[in-house]
Design a protein around this motif. Structure first.
Motif, PDB file in Angstrom:
ATOM      1  N   GLY A   1       0.847  -1.200   0.000  1.00 16.15           N
ATOM      2  CA  GLY A   1       0.000   0.000   0.000  1.00 16.15           C
ATOM      3  C   GLY A   1       0.876   1.240   0.000  1.00 16.15           C
ATOM      4  N   ASN A   2       0.351   2.311   0.583  1.00 22.35           N
ATOM      5  CA  ASN A   2       1.094   3.592   0.593  1.00 22.35           C
ATOM      6  C   ASN A   2       2.475   3.442   1.198  1.00 22.35           C
ATOM      7  N   LEU A   3       2.520   2.854   2.389  1.00 22.66           N
ATOM      8  CA  LEU A   3       3.794   2.767   3.107  1.00 22.66           C
ATOM      9  C   LEU A   3       4.750   1.772   2.442  1.00 22.66           C
TER      10      LEU A   3
ATOM     11  N   CYS B   1       4.114  -4.059   6.475  1.00 19.18           N
ATOM     12  CA  CYS B   1       3.374  -2.805   6.214  1.00 19.18           C
ATOM     13  C   CYS B   1       1.910  -3.107   5.931  1.00 19.18           C
ATOM     14  N   ILE B   2       1.300  -3.937   6.761  1.00 20.38           N
ATOM     15  CA  ILE B   2      -0.102  -4.307   6.525  1.00 20.38           C
ATOM     16  C   ILE B   2      -0.958  -3.821   7.697  1.00 20.38           C
ATOM     17  N   PRO B   3      -2.281  -3.785   7.516  1.00 18.44           N
ATOM     18  CA  PRO B   3      -3.151  -3.354   8.620  1.00 18.44           C
ATOM     19  C   PRO B   3      -2.933  -4.229   9.857  1.00 18.44           C
ATOM     20  N   LYS B   4      -3.085  -3.625  11.023  1.00 17.95           N
ATOM     21  CA  LYS B   4      -2.694  -4.315  12.254  1.00 17.95           C
ATOM     22  C   LYS B   4      -3.483  -5.608  12.517  1.00 17.95           C
TER      23      LYS B   4
ATOM     24  N   PHE C   1       4.932  -8.440  -1.394  1.00 19.46           N
ATOM     25  CA  PHE C   1       3.740  -9.297  -1.366  1.00 19.46           C
ATOM     26  C   PHE C   1       2.512  -8.504  -0.930  1.00 19.46           C
ATOM     27  N   ASP C   2       1.388  -8.856  -1.509  1.00 18.07           N
ATOM     28  CA  ASP C   2       0.131  -8.220  -1.098  1.00 18.07           C
ATOM     29  C   ASP C   2      -0.998  -9.237  -1.256  1.00 18.07           C
ATOM     30  N   ILE C   3      -2.145  -8.831  -0.663  1.00 18.65           N
ATOM     31  CA  ILE C   3      -3.311  -9.720  -0.705  1.00 18.65           C
ATOM     32  C   ILE C   3      -4.261  -9.288  -1.829  1.00 18.65           C
TER      33      ILE C   3
ATOM     34  N   ASN D   1      10.237  -2.245  16.025  1.00 15.56           N
ATOM     35  CA  ASN D   1       9.008  -1.532  15.680  1.00 15.56           C
ATOM     36  C   ASN D   1       9.341  -0.095  15.303  1.00 15.56           C
ATOM     37  N   VAL D   2       8.652   0.397  14.280  1.00 12.64           N
ATOM     38  CA  VAL D   2       8.804   1.814  13.928  1.00 12.64           C
ATOM     39  C   VAL D   2       7.426   2.446  13.990  1.00 12.64           C
ATOM     40  N   HIS D   3       7.313   3.469  14.810  1.00 13.55           N
ATOM     41  CA  HIS D   3       6.029   4.157  14.889  1.00 13.55           C
ATOM     42  C   HIS D   3       6.263   5.645  14.696  1.00 13.55           C
ATOM     43  N   LEU D   4       6.051   6.103  13.466  1.00 11.69           N
ATOM     44  CA  LEU D   4       6.262   7.524  13.175  1.00 11.69           C
ATOM     45  C   LEU D   4       5.391   8.383  14.083  1.00 11.69           C
ATOM     46  N   SER D   5       4.217   7.846  14.433  1.00  6.64           N
ATOM     47  CA  SER D   5       3.292   8.666  15.228  1.00  6.64           C
ATOM     48  C   SER D   5       3.861   8.932  16.628  1.00  6.64           C
ATOM     49  N   ASP D   6       4.700   8.032  17.163  1.00  4.80           N
ATOM     50  CA  ASP D   6       5.306   8.296  18.479  1.00  4.80           C
ATOM     51  C   ASP D   6       6.141   9.575  18.403  1.00  4.80           C
TER      52      ASP D   6
HETATM   53  P1  NAI Z   1      -2.610   0.764   2.881  1.00  6.26           P
HETATM   54  O1  NAI Z   1      -4.024   0.412   3.128  1.00  6.26           O
HETATM   55  O2  NAI Z   1      -2.271   1.777   1.830  1.00  6.26           O
HETATM   56  O3  NAI Z   1      -1.784  -0.583   2.518  1.00  6.26           O
HETATM   57  C1  NAI Z   1      -1.927  -1.785   3.189  1.00  6.26           C
HETATM   58  C2  NAI Z   1      -1.680  -2.892   2.164  1.00  6.26           C
HETATM   59  O4  NAI Z   1      -1.599  -4.130   2.841  1.00  6.26           O
HETATM   60  C3  NAI Z   1      -2.792  -3.011   1.132  1.00  6.26           C
HETATM   61  O5  NAI Z   1      -2.268  -2.989  -0.175  1.00  6.26           O
HETATM   62  C4  NAI Z   1      -3.461  -4.350   1.471  1.00  6.26           C
HETATM   63  O6  NAI Z   1      -3.985  -4.993   0.321  1.00  6.26           O
HETATM   64  C5  NAI Z   1      -2.274  -5.099   2.054  1.00  6.26           C
HETATM   65  N1  NAI Z   1      -2.623  -6.236   2.922  1.00  6.26           N
HETATM   66  C6  NAI Z   1      -3.612  -6.339   3.841  1.00  6.26           C
HETATM   67  N2  NAI Z   1      -3.550  -7.528   4.473  1.00  6.26           N
HETATM   68  C7  NAI Z   1      -2.516  -8.203   3.920  1.00  6.26           C
HETATM   69  C8  NAI Z   1      -1.955  -9.477   4.134  1.00  6.26           C
HETATM   70  N3  NAI Z   1      -2.444 -10.316   5.057  1.00  6.26           N
HETATM   71  N4  NAI Z   1      -0.874  -9.825   3.413  1.00  6.26           N
HETATM   72  C9  NAI Z   1      -0.351  -8.999   2.475  1.00  6.26           C
HETATM   73  N5  NAI Z   1      -0.860  -7.774   2.221  1.00  6.26           N
HETATM   74  C10 NAI Z   1      -1.911  -7.385   2.941  1.00  6.26           C
HETATM   75  O7  NAI Z   1      -2.023   1.176   4.282  1.00  6.26           O
HETATM   76  P2  NAI Z   1      -0.670   1.994   4.580  1.00  6.26           P
HETATM   77  O8  NAI Z   1      -0.985   3.419   4.722  1.00  6.26           O
HETATM   78  O9  NAI Z   1       0.369   1.578   3.625  1.00  6.26           O
HETATM   79  O10 NAI Z   1      -0.313   1.442   6.034  1.00  6.26           O
HETATM   80  C11 NAI Z   1       0.085   0.083   6.200  1.00  6.26           C
HETATM   81  C12 NAI Z   1       0.298  -0.211   7.679  1.00  6.26           C
HETATM   82  O11 NAI Z   1       1.347   0.586   8.174  1.00  6.26           O
HETATM   83  C13 NAI Z   1      -0.913   0.095   8.549  1.00  6.26           C
HETATM   84  O12 NAI Z   1      -0.951  -0.860   9.596  1.00  6.26           O
HETATM   85  C14 NAI Z   1      -0.608   1.468   9.111  1.00  6.26           C
HETATM   86  O13 NAI Z   1      -1.246   1.687  10.337  1.00  6.26           O
HETATM   87  C15 NAI Z   1       0.877   1.359   9.265  1.00  6.26           C
HETATM   88  N6  NAI Z   1       1.590   2.636   9.237  1.00  6.26           N
HETATM   89  C16 NAI Z   1       2.576   2.767  10.151  1.00  6.26           C
HETATM   90  C17 NAI Z   1       3.369   3.873  10.184  1.00  6.26           C
HETATM   91  C18 NAI Z   1       4.433   3.897  11.202  1.00  6.26           C
HETATM   92  O14 NAI Z   1       5.051   4.913  11.442  1.00  6.26           O
HETATM   93  N7  NAI Z   1       4.703   2.801  11.832  1.00  6.26           N
HETATM   94  C19 NAI Z   1       3.159   4.985   9.267  1.00  6.26           C
HETATM   95  C20 NAI Z   1       2.119   4.731   8.306  1.00  6.26           C
HETATM   96  C21 NAI Z   1       1.368   3.585   8.309  1.00  6.26           C
END
Ligand code: NAI
Length: 219
Positions: A93-95, A153-156, A116-118, A192-197
């Motif tokens: 995704g974005n990240l 980089c996937i949803p929590k 890899f992605d789903i 762990n990397v948490h930009l929000s921290d």
């Molecule tokens: P996004 O929604 O743009 O991308 C997530 C991607 O993961 C999607 O392409 C989705 O299809 C894929 N995905 C979902 N489940 C999957 C699985 N089981 N296996 C493979 N791919 C899977 O979200 P974004 O913005 O890229 O954020 C991704 C994660 O990173 C989120 O958990 C977000 O909270 C976190 N995040 C953390 C930051 C940090 O500083 N730690 C900063 C920005 C985001």
């Protein structure tokens, strides 16, 4: 619980910063630096720097300071940057895409081997010549390719299950961006990397004066 380091993590977390400063000094052709100058540049006390480096043997000489190149090379070795590592990104995704597009990691020896992605819409798309693959193929990819680091980089909600899969398939280091405390075995290294921290620390500091003022008024 994750793997313990021999040297305290507080020291380990300062090393990349020392390395970065020394790299800058080298780029500016500075060959030696006193511990006082280095400490002033870095905003760390000279004794802190000495103590940190003493964990790895003595560096620097009284009256001479530090030989920049020597110290830089030693820190490069200590940080494991004299080796190269194979990485994969889970979640394009974005990240995930931003990290995949960042070429500087490669310069320091972290070579991206797979993404890899789903989401089927993403399969086959390429980022810097690396194809986004179906995450269903993860295990077979891992059995054919030695991967040192997985970048998560996937949803929590999906992260723990994914971490379990990675560990089961033999991945020993996870760079986790998902906002969740993952549970991994002792011999797996989790960072762990948490930009929000960092952002919340910034906003705290932005509001610190106001908080202090309010506290003083209430006293
Ligand atoms: P996004 O929604 O743009 O991308 C997530 C991607 O993961 C999607 O392409 C989705 O299809 C894929 N995905 C979902 N489940 C999957 C699985 N089981 N296996 C493979 N791919 C899977 O979200 P974004 O913005 O890229 O954020 C991704 C994660 O990173 C989120 O958990 C977000 O909270 C976190 N995040 C953390 C930051 C940090 O500083 N730690 C900063 C920005 C985001």
């Amino acid at each position: 619980m994750t793997k313990k380091t021999i040297v305290s993590m507080a020291v380990v977390r300062r090393l990349p910063r020392y390395h970065r400063y020394l790299e800058e000094l080298l780029k500016n052709d500075i060959k030696r630096i006193s511990s006082k100058e280095l400490s002033e540049k870095m905003g760390v006390t000279a004794s802190q720097i000495r103590q940190d480096l003493n964990n790895y043997g003595g560096f620097g000489q009284q009256g001479y300071g530090y030989n920049v190149e020597e110290l830089y090379n030693t820190l490069t070795r200590i940080l494991g940057l004299d080796k190269s590592y194979s990485t994969i990104i889970i979640g394009a995704g974005n990240l995930g895409q931003a990290i995949a597009n960042y070429t500087n990691f490669e310069r320091t020896g972290f070579n991206l081997k797979g993404i890899f992605d789903i989401n089927p819409k993403l399969f086959g798309l390429k980022i810097r010549d690396i194809e986004i693959m179906d995450v269903d193929n993860l295990e077979s990819f891992l059995s054919n390719n030695r991967i040192d680091i997985a970048i998560l980089c996937i949803p929590k909600d999906n992260s723990q299950i994914m971490a379990n899969r990675l560990v089961k398939a033999g991945v020993r280091a996870i760079w986790n961006f998902s906002p969740i405390d993952l549970d991994v075995p002792n011999d797996v290294i989790l960072e762990n990397v948490h930009l929000s921290d960092s952002l919340l620390t910034l906003s705290y500091r932005l509001n610190e004066d106001e908080l202090l003022k309010k506290n003083n008024e209430e006293k």
